[in-house]
Design a protein around this motif. Structure first.
Motif, PDB file in Angstrom:
ATOM      1  N   SER A  12       1.016  -1.170   0.060  1.00 36.36           N
ATOM      2  CA  SER A  12      -0.091  -0.099   0.118  1.00 36.36           C
ATOM      3  C   SER A  12       0.786   1.204  -0.033  1.00 36.36           C
ATOM      4  O   SER A  12       0.378   2.191  -0.444  1.00 36.36           O
ATOM      5  N   THR A  13       2.097   1.077   0.245  1.00 33.39           N
ATOM      6  CA  THR A  13       3.081   2.266   0.291  1.00 33.39           C
ATOM      7  C   THR A  13       3.648   2.576  -0.762  1.00 33.39           C
ATOM      8  O   THR A  13       4.146   3.864  -1.180  1.00 33.39           O
ATOM      9  N   ILE A  14       3.785   1.511  -1.740  1.00 40.74           N
ATOM     10  CA  ILE A  14       4.731   1.593  -2.923  1.00 40.74           C
ATOM     11  C   ILE A  14       4.141   2.746  -3.832  1.00 40.74           C
ATOM     12  O   ILE A  14       5.002   3.458  -4.291  1.00 40.74           O
ATOM     13  N   PRO A  15       2.968   2.922  -4.164  1.00 44.48           N
ATOM     14  CA  PRO A  15       2.699   3.959  -4.994  1.00 44.48           C
ATOM     15  C   PRO A  15       2.873   5.299  -4.642  1.00 44.48           C
ATOM     16  O   PRO A  15       2.903   6.441  -5.242  1.00 44.48           O
ATOM     17  N   THR A  16       2.919   5.613  -3.200  1.00 42.38           N
ATOM     18  CA  THR A  16       3.419   6.782  -2.757  1.00 42.38           C
ATOM     19  C   THR A  16       4.796   7.130  -2.843  1.00 42.38           C
ATOM     20  O   THR A  16       5.467   7.970  -2.990  1.00 42.38           O
ATOM     21  N   LEU A  17       5.468   6.015  -2.164  1.00 40.24           N
ATOM     22  CA  LEU A  17       6.861   6.120  -1.971  1.00 40.24           C
ATOM     23  C   LEU A  17       7.808   5.920  -3.241  1.00 40.24           C
ATOM     24  O   LEU A  17       8.959   6.878  -3.414  1.00 40.24           O
ATOM     25  N   LEU A  18       7.443   5.265  -4.221  1.00 42.74           N
ATOM     26  CA  LEU A  18       8.067   5.100  -5.337  1.00 42.74           C
ATOM     27  C   LEU A  18       8.129   6.208  -6.210  1.00 42.74           C
ATOM     28  O   LEU A  18       9.652   6.910  -6.589  1.00 42.74           O
ATOM     29  N   PRO A  19       7.175   7.265  -6.285  1.00 39.15           N
ATOM     30  CA  PRO A  19       7.475   8.519  -7.053  1.00 39.15           C
ATOM     31  C   PRO A  19       8.375   9.365  -6.179  1.00 39.15           C
ATOM     32  O   PRO A  19       9.125  10.393  -6.713  1.00 39.15           O
ATOM     33  N   ALA A  20       8.270   9.420  -4.767  1.00 42.64           N
ATOM     34  CA  ALA A  20       9.017  10.432  -4.045  1.00 42.64           C
ATOM     35  C   ALA A  20      10.604   9.979  -4.089  1.00 42.64           C
ATOM     36  O   ALA A  20      11.288  10.892  -4.306  1.00 42.64           O
ATOM     37  N   LEU A  21      10.862   8.717  -4.263  1.00 44.69           N
ATOM     38  CA  LEU A  21      12.246   8.284  -4.264  1.00 44.69           C
ATOM     39  C   LEU A  21      12.684   8.704  -5.627  1.00 44.69           C
ATOM     40  O   LEU A  21      14.029   9.016  -5.738  1.00 44.69           O
ATOM     41  N   GLU A  22      12.057   8.455  -6.878  1.00 41.38           N
ATOM     42  CA  GLU A  22      12.328   8.875  -7.901  1.00 41.38           C
ATOM     43  C   GLU A  22      12.493  10.507  -7.840  1.00 41.38           C
ATOM     44  O   GLU A  22      13.664  10.935  -8.659  1.00 41.38           O
ATOM     45  N   GLN A  23      11.388  11.399  -7.633  1.00 45.15           N
ATOM     46  CA  GLN A  23      11.938  12.742  -7.521  1.00 45.15           C
ATOM     47  C   GLN A  23      13.177  13.070  -6.944  1.00 45.15           C
ATOM     48  O   GLN A  23      13.508  13.910  -7.155  1.00 45.15           O
ATOM     49  N   HIS A  24      13.490  12.435  -5.697  1.00 48.05           N
ATOM     50  CA  HIS A  24      14.746  12.940  -4.925  1.00 48.05           C
ATOM     51  C   HIS A  24      16.063  12.351  -5.570  1.00 48.05           C
ATOM     52  O   HIS A  24      16.928  12.411  -4.642  1.00 48.05           O
ATOM     53  N   GLY A  25      16.197  11.562  -6.671  1.00 50.92           N
ATOM     54  CA  GLY A  25      17.102  10.996  -7.112  1.00 50.92           C
ATOM     55  C   GLY A  25      17.533   9.751  -6.485  1.00 50.92           C
ATOM     56  O   GLY A  25      18.679   9.304  -6.673  1.00 50.92           O
ATOM     57  N   ARG A  26      16.597   9.210  -5.542  1.00 47.84           N
ATOM     58  CA  ARG A  26      17.241   7.939  -4.742  1.00 47.84           C
ATOM     59  C   ARG A  26      16.892   6.561  -5.388  1.00 47.84           C
ATOM     60  O   ARG A  26      17.444   5.459  -5.250  1.00 47.84           O
ATOM     61  N   LEU A  27      16.225   6.701  -6.472  1.00 48.07           N
ATOM     62  CA  LEU A  27      15.760   5.512  -7.408  1.00 48.07           C
ATOM     63  C   LEU A  27      15.698   5.880  -8.858  1.00 48.07           C
ATOM     64  O   LEU A  27      14.971   6.701  -9.116  1.00 48.07           O
ATOM     65  N   GLU A  28      16.128   4.878  -9.597  1.00 44.91           N
ATOM     66  CA  GLU A  28      15.908   5.153 -11.239  1.00 44.91           C
ATOM     67  C   GLU A  28      15.567   3.851 -11.460  1.00 44.91           C
ATOM     68  O   GLU A  28      16.291   3.017 -11.466  1.00 44.91           O
ATOM     69  N   LEU A  29      14.256   3.600 -12.268  1.00 44.87           N
ATOM     70  CA  LEU A  29      13.808   2.494 -12.570  1.00 44.87           C
ATOM     71  C   LEU A  29      13.384   2.761 -14.065  1.00 44.87           C
ATOM     72  O   LEU A  29      12.672   4.063 -14.377  1.00 44.87           O
ATOM     73  N   GLY A  30      13.627   1.673 -15.101  1.00 44.95           N
ATOM     74  CA  GLY A  30      13.109   1.985 -16.505  1.00 44.95           C
ATOM     75  C   GLY A  30      11.470   1.834 -16.207  1.00 44.95           C
ATOM     76  O   GLY A  30      11.051   1.156 -15.162  1.00 44.95           O
ATOM     77  N   GLN A  31      10.630   1.999 -17.307  1.00 49.01           N
ATOM     78  CA  GLN A  31       9.286   2.014 -17.148  1.00 49.01           C
ATOM     79  C   GLN A  31       8.862   0.494 -17.001  1.00 49.01           C
ATOM     80  O   GLN A  31       7.915   0.420 -16.217  1.00 49.01           O
ATOM     81  N   SER A  32       9.437  -0.518 -17.515  1.00 48.99           N
ATOM     82  CA  SER A  32       9.134  -1.795 -17.282  1.00 48.99           C
ATOM     83  C   SER A  32       9.318  -2.178 -15.946  1.00 48.99           C
ATOM     84  O   SER A  32       8.374  -2.958 -15.429  1.00 48.99           O
ATOM     85  N   ASP A  33      10.469  -2.053 -15.507  1.00 51.54           N
ATOM     86  CA  ASP A  33      10.620  -2.153 -13.837  1.00 51.54           C
ATOM     87  C   ASP A  33       9.755  -1.562 -13.021  1.00 51.54           C
ATOM     88  O   ASP A  33       9.245  -1.997 -12.052  1.00 51.54           O
ATOM     89  N   ARG A  34       9.335  -0.255 -13.381  1.00 49.29           N
ATOM     90  CA  ARG A  34       8.470   0.717 -12.533  1.00 49.29           C
ATOM     91  C   ARG A  34       7.112   0.032 -12.518  1.00 49.29           C
ATOM     92  O   ARG A  34       6.506  -0.305 -11.405  1.00 49.29           O
ATOM     93  N   ASP A  35       6.607  -0.323 -13.694  1.00 48.05           N
ATOM     94  CA  ASP A  35       5.434  -0.962 -13.685  1.00 48.05           C
ATOM     95  C   ASP A  35       5.257  -2.443 -12.981  1.00 48.05           C
ATOM     96  O   ASP A  35       4.328  -2.671 -12.287  1.00 48.05           O
TER      97      ASP A  35
END
Length: 60
Positions: A12-35
């Motif tokens: 339940s936290t992934i949809p909130t945390l994933l964009p925050a991690l990406e926005q702050h440069g802590r995580l970079e995923l390709g679109q298929s991995d993100r999906d």
């Protein structure tokens, strides 16, 4: 937070945390991995968190 049913909390936290991690440069995923991360189910999270990585592979 490892334990019975924790996959529901983590999932339940992934949809909130994933964009925050990406926005702050802590995580970079390709679109298929993100999906795939966004689509993971609670039981799969529980299996991954509960697996003994030094033990045999489950199912073999």
């Amino acid at each position: 937070m490892k334990g019975i049913g924790s996959g529901m909390w983590h999932g339940s936290t992934i949809p909130t945390l994933l964009p925050a991690l990406e926005q702050h440069g802590r995580l970079e995923l390709g679109q298929s991995d993100r999906d795939r991360v966004l689509a993971i189910s609670a039981p799969t999270i529980d299996r991954v968190l509960g697996h003994d990585w030094n033990g045999p592979v489950p199912g073999f």
